[in-house]
Design a protein around this motif. Sequence first.
Motif, PDB file in Angstrom:
ATOM      1  N   PRO A 394       0.824  -1.102  -0.039  1.00 15.64           N
ATOM      2  CA  PRO A 394       0.098   0.172  -0.102  1.00 15.64           C
ATOM      3  C   PRO A 394       0.871   1.157   0.037  1.00 15.64           C
ATOM      4  O   PRO A 394       0.279   2.287  -0.006  1.00 15.64           O
ATOM      5  CB  PRO A 394      -0.899  -0.180   1.404  1.00 15.64           C
ATOM      6  N   ALA A 395       2.098   1.259   0.247  1.00 18.80           N
ATOM      7  CA  ALA A 395       2.805   2.366   0.262  1.00 18.80           C
ATOM      8  C   ALA A 395       4.167   2.118  -0.539  1.00 18.80           C
ATOM      9  O   ALA A 395       4.720   1.129  -0.692  1.00 18.80           O
ATOM     10  CB  ALA A 395       3.487   2.779   1.719  1.00 18.80           C
ATOM     11  N   ILE A 396       4.496   3.487  -1.105  1.00 15.70           N
ATOM     12  CA  ILE A 396       5.911   3.532  -2.009  1.00 15.70           C
ATOM     13  C   ILE A 396       6.866   4.225  -1.197  1.00 15.70           C
ATOM     14  O   ILE A 396       6.688   5.322  -0.926  1.00 15.70           O
ATOM     15  CB  ILE A 396       5.569   4.096  -3.569  1.00 15.70           C
ATOM     16  N   GLN A 397       7.942   3.435  -0.795  1.00 15.19           N
ATOM     17  CA  GLN A 397       8.958   4.159  -0.043  1.00 15.19           C
ATOM     18  C   GLN A 397      10.196   4.350  -0.648  1.00 15.19           C
ATOM     19  O   GLN A 397      10.702   3.492  -1.267  1.00 15.19           O
ATOM     20  CB  GLN A 397       9.106   3.460   1.288  1.00 15.19           C
ATOM     21  N   ASN A 398      10.930   5.451  -0.544  1.00 15.45           N
ATOM     22  CA  ASN A 398      11.985   5.776  -1.166  1.00 15.45           C
ATOM     23  C   ASN A 398      12.959   6.489  -0.629  1.00 15.45           C
ATOM     24  O   ASN A 398      12.686   7.206   0.603  1.00 15.45           O
ATOM     25  CB  ASN A 398      11.829   6.582  -2.540  1.00 15.45           C
ATOM     26  N   GLN A 399      14.362   6.197  -0.685  1.00 12.46           N
ATOM     27  CA  GLN A 399      15.405   6.691  -0.022  1.00 12.46           C
ATOM     28  C   GLN A 399      16.814   6.676  -1.047  1.00 12.46           C
ATOM     29  O   GLN A 399      17.172   5.624  -1.532  1.00 12.46           O
ATOM     30  CB  GLN A 399      15.731   6.098   1.278  1.00 12.46           C
ATOM     31  N   GLY A 400      17.185   7.702  -1.119  1.00  7.41           N
ATOM     32  CA  GLY A 400      18.463   8.095  -2.037  1.00  7.41           C
ATOM     33  C   GLY A 400      19.577   8.162  -1.227  1.00  7.41           C
ATOM     34  O   GLY A 400      19.749   8.086   0.335  1.00  7.41           O
ATOM     35  N   SER A 401      21.016   7.965  -1.613  1.00  2.85           N
ATOM     36  CA  SER A 401      22.185   8.246  -1.006  1.00  2.85           C
ATOM     37  C   SER A 401      23.198   9.025  -1.898  1.00  2.85           C
ATOM     38  O   SER A 401      22.966   8.866  -3.085  1.00  2.85           O
ATOM     39  CB  SER A 401      22.513   6.830  -0.442  1.00  2.85           C
ATOM     40  N   VAL A 402      24.238   9.318  -1.343  1.00  2.00           N
ATOM     41  CA  VAL A 402      25.478  10.127  -2.063  1.00  2.00           C
ATOM     42  C   VAL A 402      26.533   9.351  -1.601  1.00  2.00           C
ATOM     43  O   VAL A 402      26.847   9.315  -0.372  1.00  2.00           O
ATOM     44  CB  VAL A 402      25.355  11.445  -1.840  1.00  2.00           C
ATOM     45  N   GLN A 403      27.475   8.794  -2.543  1.00  2.00           N
ATOM     46  CA  GLN A 403      28.497   8.433  -2.108  1.00  2.00           C
ATOM     47  C   GLN A 403      29.639   9.491  -2.685  1.00  2.00           C
ATOM     48  O   GLN A 403      29.419  10.229  -3.577  1.00  2.00           O
ATOM     49  CB  GLN A 403      29.018   7.115  -3.115  1.00  2.00           C
ATOM     50  N   TYR A 404      30.545   9.791  -1.914  1.00  2.00           N
ATOM     51  CA  TYR A 404      31.332  10.934  -1.976  1.00  2.00           C
ATOM     52  C   TYR A 404      32.765  10.666  -1.632  1.00  2.00           C
ATOM     53  O   TYR A 404      33.121   9.767  -0.649  1.00  2.00           O
ATOM     54  CB  TYR A 404      30.717  12.319  -1.721  1.00  2.00           C
ATOM     55  N   THR A 405      33.580  11.518  -2.199  1.00  2.00           N
ATOM     56  CA  THR A 405      35.329  11.425  -1.691  1.00  2.00           C
ATOM     57  C   THR A 405      35.404  12.747  -1.375  1.00  2.00           C
ATOM     58  O   THR A 405      35.382  13.812  -2.178  1.00  2.00           O
ATOM     59  CB  THR A 405      35.985  10.796  -2.927  1.00  2.00           C
TER      60      THR A 405
END
Length: 561
Positions: A394-405
């Motif tokens: 019933p729910a669409i869940q989203n999470q992003g991320s950043v890889q960085y140096t």
Amino acid sequence: MSPSARLQPVVTNQSMVLFSSAAGTDSIAYSNTVNTRIVGPVLSLLKNADQTIASLGDSLVYTLAARNEGNVPAVAAVVDALPPGAAFIANSVLRDGVPLPGVSPASGIPLGTLSPQTEVRIAFQVIVVTLPPSLELSNRARAAYSFATPDGRQVEGEIFSNQVTVSLRSHQLSILLDASTPTSFIGDAVTYTLRLRNEGTRLLARMLATIPVPEGTVFIPGSVIANGVYSPNADPDIGINLAAMDPGTSSELSYQVRVASMPGSSVLTAQAVVSYGIDDDMNRTESNIVTIAVVQSGLSVSLNVDRFNAVPGENLRYELTVRNSGELAVDALLADALPPGTLFVWDSVNVNGNAQKGVRPGEGIPLGTLRAESASVVDFLVSIPAEFNFLQLPAIQNQGSVQYTYALPDGRIVRQMEPSNTVVTQVFSPVISIEITGEPPIVEPGGLAEFNIAVTNSGNWPAEVSVIQLVPAGSTMETGNVTISALTAPEPPYSGMAQMGMMHPGQTAQMGYTVRIDQGYIGLALQGFMTALYLYTMDGRSYSGEAHSNSYKLIIEEISE
């Protein structure tokens, strides 16, 4: 004595003659008086040290006060040959508080002209570099001077200062604390090294090194190494026992801590304290203070979605803002694994408003170099398929991320990952189904057939439902026999449509009615299906849909004449 007499001393001389006369009488005859004025400087030199007891490595300040109590000015210079064990600190000579660059006490310090009743003060620094056998620094200074007499003669002389003695401690422990890096980050492992040297002449026993673990770090158990030997149970915060040290020997101790959180001042501060015994006396030595700057990239990721409630078939726009609020530039790659059940809308990625053709969030979106106090905004679309099973998910869940140096000032390259916040979109929709039964299975022209309809909303959102195509071609609805959910319809409905009203999730509405087969119907059967039309709104948006029933078929039997 008057001031003038003191400033102009005079030597008075008079001769006398003792004689005897012929008459046998003793007499005295006096000469005239001769006065000789004394002309010349009267110099004094006083030496002092700021410490009476010192240790190896200590610095001392010597001061010299040269004064002229005479009545003639003198030009003077002072020479101070340092005792064994002391070394002059370059450019430390001051004359009346004014630096004399390049001047040293061994080669001579010019005092200039010392006028009568004036004083010149000299100061300079030395450092104790070795311990002489006498365990003393003892010496005195010498001042050479010259002056001119009123009759033009040039007179030279010298004076010596008092003897100054500084006692040296026979025991001397030198310690130096060092860290593997001047700059660190959260998660980093830092190695501290404590170097010890017995520079005295006595054995150092019962040695214990205590080094409090800095705020924001945790000690790594088993990391203590003393002179190449591992000490798995040792803890610098509690104290690490060290072997006794003979004169002239060195020792080394190392251990590791991990930076677990940002300290209050963003700096890790450490200082070692080593206690040791000389015979029955205990002594302690403090090391230098070691500071390590803890840096943070300052990178943050904020995720937004344009719809918190959606229906199957709609698109969702995700926007990620990557902000660098730190002091270091970073090279960043944004990644967003698409929510399960959704589809990426091809070529919908924009970085700071610029379209990124062929780029997919799941494969990473390069952001390039984000400088300090800068930000980058990325947005893209995903589609909710029309067949999305919102009852199961019933729910669409989203999470992003950043890889960085980013690069530390010590040259190390650090790779880290920063997740965004999580956003949730609830998926709602009515699911309308319709079933119909008609009987009897065989009917004659002019006969009656009864239809029963069941309309069910098995979704999770209410909808306004109507049923059309109620009356098959070749028949007519019988008024007065129409019921909707067990209630007789107050008015005969339009022959082709009936309003079922607002149907909430889980609700089923029943409809029953009767039709009469036309007398002149010449077909072999009444057959077809019905359609349920529904309307609903969500967050001000309107939607519509339709659902088809199963098929029905009634056989028309011809009337025999």
